[in-house]
Design a protein around this motif. Structure first.
Motif, PDB file in Angstrom:
ATOM      1  N   LEU A   1       3.188   2.268   3.082  1.00 36.48           N
ATOM      2  CA  LEU A   1       3.761   3.608   3.137  1.00 36.48           C
ATOM      3  C   LEU A   1       2.636   4.605   3.356  1.00 36.48           C
ATOM      4  CD1 LEU A   1       6.234   3.507   0.094  1.00 36.48           C
ATOM      5  CD2 LEU A   1       6.645   2.801   2.461  1.00 36.48           C
ATOM      6  N   GLY A   2       2.750   5.406   4.438  1.00 34.46           N
ATOM      7  CA  GLY A   2       1.736   6.410   4.723  1.00 34.46           C
ATOM      8  C   GLY A   2       1.855   7.615   3.826  1.00 34.46           C
ATOM      9  N   ALA A   3       0.944   8.537   4.001  1.00 40.25           N
ATOM     10  CA  ALA A   3       0.890   9.734   3.164  1.00 40.25           C
ATOM     11  C   ALA A   3       2.192  10.530   3.258  1.00 40.25           C
ATOM     12  CB  ALA A   3      -0.280  10.615   3.600  1.00 40.25           C
TER      13      ALA A   3
ATOM     14  N   GLU B   1       5.138   5.223   8.416  1.00 43.94           N
ATOM     15  CA  GLU B   1       3.969   6.079   8.622  1.00 43.94           C
ATOM     16  C   GLU B   1       4.121   7.426   7.900  1.00 43.94           C
ATOM     17  OE1 GLU B   1       1.193   5.300   9.986  1.00 43.94           O
ATOM     18  OE2 GLU B   1       1.440   3.989  11.712  1.00 43.94           O
ATOM     19  N   ASP B   2       3.062   8.217   8.002  1.00 40.27           N
ATOM     20  CA  ASP B   2       2.960   9.492   7.277  1.00 40.27           C
ATOM     21  C   ASP B   2       4.191  10.380   7.499  1.00 40.27           C
ATOM     22  OD1 ASP B   2       0.465   8.521   6.766  1.00 40.27           O
ATOM     23  OD2 ASP B   2      -0.635  10.123   7.807  1.00 40.27           O
ATOM     24  N   ARG B   3       4.663  10.965   6.417  1.00 32.96           N
ATOM     25  CA  ARG B   3       5.689  12.020   6.386  1.00 32.96           C
ATOM     26  C   ARG B   3       7.083  11.546   6.785  1.00 32.96           C
ATOM     27  NH1 ARG B   3       1.765  13.721   9.362  1.00 32.96           N
ATOM     28  NH2 ARG B   3       3.074  14.084  11.234  1.00 32.96           N
ATOM     29  N   CYS B   4       7.267  10.279   7.038  1.00 37.00           N
ATOM     30  CA  CYS B   4       8.596   9.789   7.405  1.00 37.00           C
ATOM     31  C   CYS B   4       9.470   9.668   6.159  1.00 37.00           C
ATOM     32  CB  CYS B   4       8.496   8.450   8.131  1.00 37.00           C
ATOM     33  SG  CYS B   4       7.661   8.607   9.732  1.00 37.00           S
ATOM     34  N   GLN B   5      10.778   9.823   6.358  1.00 35.37           N
ATOM     35  CA  GLN B   5      11.708   9.898   5.233  1.00 35.37           C
ATOM     36  C   GLN B   5      12.836   8.897   5.398  1.00 35.37           C
ATOM     37  OE1 GLN B   5      13.065  13.956   4.795  1.00 35.37           O
ATOM     38  NE2 GLN B   5      11.041  14.797   5.282  1.00 35.37           N
ATOM     39  N   LEU B   6      13.052   8.101   4.371  1.00 34.37           N
ATOM     40  CA  LEU B   6      14.155   7.150   4.336  1.00 34.37           C
ATOM     41  C   LEU B   6      15.147   7.603   3.278  1.00 34.37           C
ATOM     42  CD1 LEU B   6      12.220   3.741   4.349  1.00 34.37           C
ATOM     43  CD2 LEU B   6      12.710   5.270   6.272  1.00 34.37           C
ATOM     44  N   GLY B   7      16.437   7.572   3.614  1.00 32.58           N
ATOM     45  CA  GLY B   7      17.467   7.939   2.669  1.00 32.58           C
ATOM     46  C   GLY B   7      17.736   6.851   1.643  1.00 32.58           C
TER      47      GLY B   7
ATOM     48  N   ALA C   1       0.851  -1.189   0.000  1.00 33.56           N
ATOM     49  CA  ALA C   1       0.000   0.000   0.000  1.00 33.56           C
ATOM     50  C   ALA C   1       0.886   1.238   0.000  1.00 33.56           C
ATOM     51  CB  ALA C   1      -0.915   0.012   1.215  1.00 33.56           C
ATOM     52  N   ILE C   2       0.709   2.100  -0.992  1.00 34.56           N
ATOM     53  CA  ILE C   2       1.479   3.344  -1.117  1.00 34.56           C
ATOM     54  C   ILE C   2       0.501   4.498  -1.070  1.00 34.56           C
ATOM     55  CG2 ILE C   2       3.045   4.674  -2.563  1.00 34.56           C
ATOM     56  CD1 ILE C   2       4.104   2.069  -3.684  1.00 34.56           C
ATOM     57  N   GLY C   3       0.644   5.347  -0.035  1.00 37.63           N
ATOM     58  CA  GLY C   3      -0.342   6.374   0.249  1.00 37.63           C
ATOM     59  C   GLY C   3      -0.201   7.622  -0.585  1.00 37.63           C
TER      60      GLY C   3
ATOM     61  N   PHE D   1       8.197  13.636  12.729  1.00 40.06           N
ATOM     62  CA  PHE D   1       8.367  12.554  11.765  1.00 40.06           C
ATOM     63  C   PHE D   1       9.634  11.789  12.123  1.00 40.06           C
ATOM     64  CE2 PHE D   1      10.515  16.292  10.277  1.00 40.06           C
ATOM     65  CZ  PHE D   1      11.646  15.868   9.622  1.00 40.06           C
ATOM     66  N   VAL D   2      10.009  10.818  11.300  1.00 35.38           N
ATOM     67  CA  VAL D   2      11.253  10.072  11.455  1.00 35.38           C
ATOM     68  C   VAL D   2      12.109  10.312  10.226  1.00 35.38           C
ATOM     69  CG1 VAL D   2      12.317   7.784  11.676  1.00 35.38           C
ATOM     70  CG2 VAL D   2      10.200   8.302  12.915  1.00 35.38           C
ATOM     71  N   LEU D   3      13.396  10.564  10.459  1.00 30.11           N
ATOM     72  CA  LEU D   3      14.357  10.750   9.369  1.00 30.11           C
ATOM     73  C   LEU D   3      15.416   9.663   9.481  1.00 30.11           C
ATOM     74  CD1 LEU D   3      15.661  12.306   7.035  1.00 30.11           C
ATOM     75  CD2 LEU D   3      16.784  13.761   8.744  1.00 30.11           C
ATOM     76  N   ILE D   4      15.452   8.778   8.500  1.00 31.78           N
ATOM     77  CA  ILE D   4      16.456   7.713   8.427  1.00 31.78           C
ATOM     78  C   ILE D   4      17.431   8.088   7.315  1.00 31.78           C
ATOM     79  CG2 ILE D   4      16.872   5.250   8.143  1.00 31.78           C
ATOM     80  CD1 ILE D   4      15.072   5.868  10.510  1.00 31.78           C
ATOM     81  N   GLU D   5      18.704   8.272   7.662  1.00 32.70           N
ATOM     82  CA  GLU D   5      19.674   8.710   6.676  1.00 32.70           C
ATOM     83  C   GLU D   5      20.197   7.530   5.851  1.00 32.70           C
ATOM     84  OE1 GLU D   5      22.584  11.106   8.679  1.00 32.70           O
ATOM     85  OE2 GLU D   5      21.145  12.702   9.120  1.00 32.70           O
TER      86      GLU D   5
END
Length: 368
Positions: free
Chosen positions: A161-163, A180-186, A142-144, A219-223
């Motif tokens: 993947l959230g919005a 979840e929403d707005r989280c970012q993976l590098g 699921a891709i939001g 949010f969460v930021l994963i580098e």
């Protein structure tokens, strides 16, 4: 590094087999003993069989190899066994057996099976999402809305993947991962099954009517180049991000609370629990089961021993252990003293029994 294949005796199939001389060439090792030794598996020394390649990193393992059935071993220079049969066995001498093992395992470990390029028919992709055509998207993904999934990303079955989530190029999310929403993976992030990135932080205000939930708007930021183990949870920030720095490796079943800031190149072993707003400096190592109080700072390159409970800041480069955690040397002195407690208690009991008798004798001696 390529892996040489030798045909199995059964012509209908092949099995990976390696000659000692070919291994020596692949590992840049010095060959001692027979070049004709053939092995077909890589095993730890205590599980090695008569066709196993194994590894020797110290004198203890060196002595054990001489008694084992393994015909071939990679050995750190200076740790070679004294007595063995070079006509029937082989040693591959390298500067560091652990590094050689890592190279060999890269060659022999089968790649993880990925979905084909494109989206599985059962995947649900919001029309506003931006998904690179090179991505591999498995069943029931699921891709939001407004997600961005960059080139060569692999999403295994039931990833969610959230919005507005972002997944950087070359990343791989194994089955059941939730972002979840707005989280970012590098880029090149690897997340193992059933990890959750961006759940709400655990924050409540006590009221007469009971606990009231505190919203977490961050949010969460994963580098880049981070690896996250199975069933690990990383909570979103209350304000701003919970951050995991570039190249950090996190084991299974780790809990990272809201607004933690984890530096680059850290190692966090299984079952660690970090309360909110913990700061972990670059290159720090947390052994298994470490618990850390909220708002504590772990200095760069610090080390924390397994099952330690950290209540105070740890300076840069120091090693702390224990519950509560203290500098390792102090904890070792306390443990050494504890082993003497039965002896000390016996001495105290003898002293307290003797003291009244001594007092009575002194009193009688003082009487006219």
């Amino acid at each position: 590094m390529t892996t040489a294949l030798v045909a199995d005796a059964d012509a209908s199939r092949t099995s990976p087999q390696w000659r000692a001389d070919a291994l020596a060439q692949q590992l840049d090792a010095e060959l001692r003993g027979s070049p004709d030794v053939v092995v077909d598996s890589v095993d730890a020394l205590d599980h090695a069989g008569p066709s196993s390649l194994t590894f020797i990193r110290d004198a203890k393992h060196s002595r054990a190899w001489t008694r084992s059935p393994s015909p071939c071993a990679v050995v750190t220079r200076g740790c070679e066994p004294d007595s063995w049969d070079p006509q029937e066995r082989a040693l591959l001498v390298v500067d560091d057996a652990d590094h050689a093992m890592q190279r060999l395992l890269e060659a022999v470990t089968p790649p993880h099976v990925a979905p084909p390029v494109g989206a599985h028919p059962t995947a649900a992709i919001d029309p506003s999402a931006c998904v690179d055509p090179s991505c591999r998207i498995g069943p029931f993904v699921a891709i939001g809305p407004k997600c961005r999934v960059e080139a060569d990303v692999v999403l295994h079955a039931r990833v969610s993947l959230g919005a507005e989530a972002v997944v950087g190029a070359g990343s791989e999310l194994r089955a059941g991962v939730v972002v979840e929403d707005r989280c970012q993976l590098g880029q090149r992030v690897l997340i193992h099954p059933n990890a959750v990135i961006g759940a709400d932080g655990f924050g409540y205000l006590p009221t007469p009517q009971g606990p009231v939930k505190i919203p977490h708007a961050g949010f969460v930021l994963i580098e880049d180049d981070v690896e996250i183990g199975a069933c690990t949870t990383i909570d979103r920030g209350k304000f701003g991000p919970t951050r995991v720095g570039r190249g950090t490796k996190i084991d299974n079943h780790v809990q990272i609370g809201h607004n933690c800031d984890i530096g680059q190149g850290c190692i966090i072993c299984g079952a660690c629990a970090l309360s909110g707003s913990v700061r972990v400096g670059d290159g720090a190592i947390l052994a298994g089961g470490v618990g850390i109080k909220d708002n504590v700072a772990i200095g760069p390159r610090a080390r924390v021993g397994a099952r330690s409970g950290v209540m105070n800041d740890i300076p840069e480069g120091e090693t702390w252990v224990g519950y509560p955690a203290r500098p390792a040397s102090q904890t070792m002195r306390i443990i050494a003293a504890e082993t003497r407690l039965p002896e000390i208690a016996s001495a105290v009991r003898r002293f307290t029994k003797q003291r009244p008798r001594d007092a009575q004798a002194n009193a009688e001696g003082a009487s006219p």
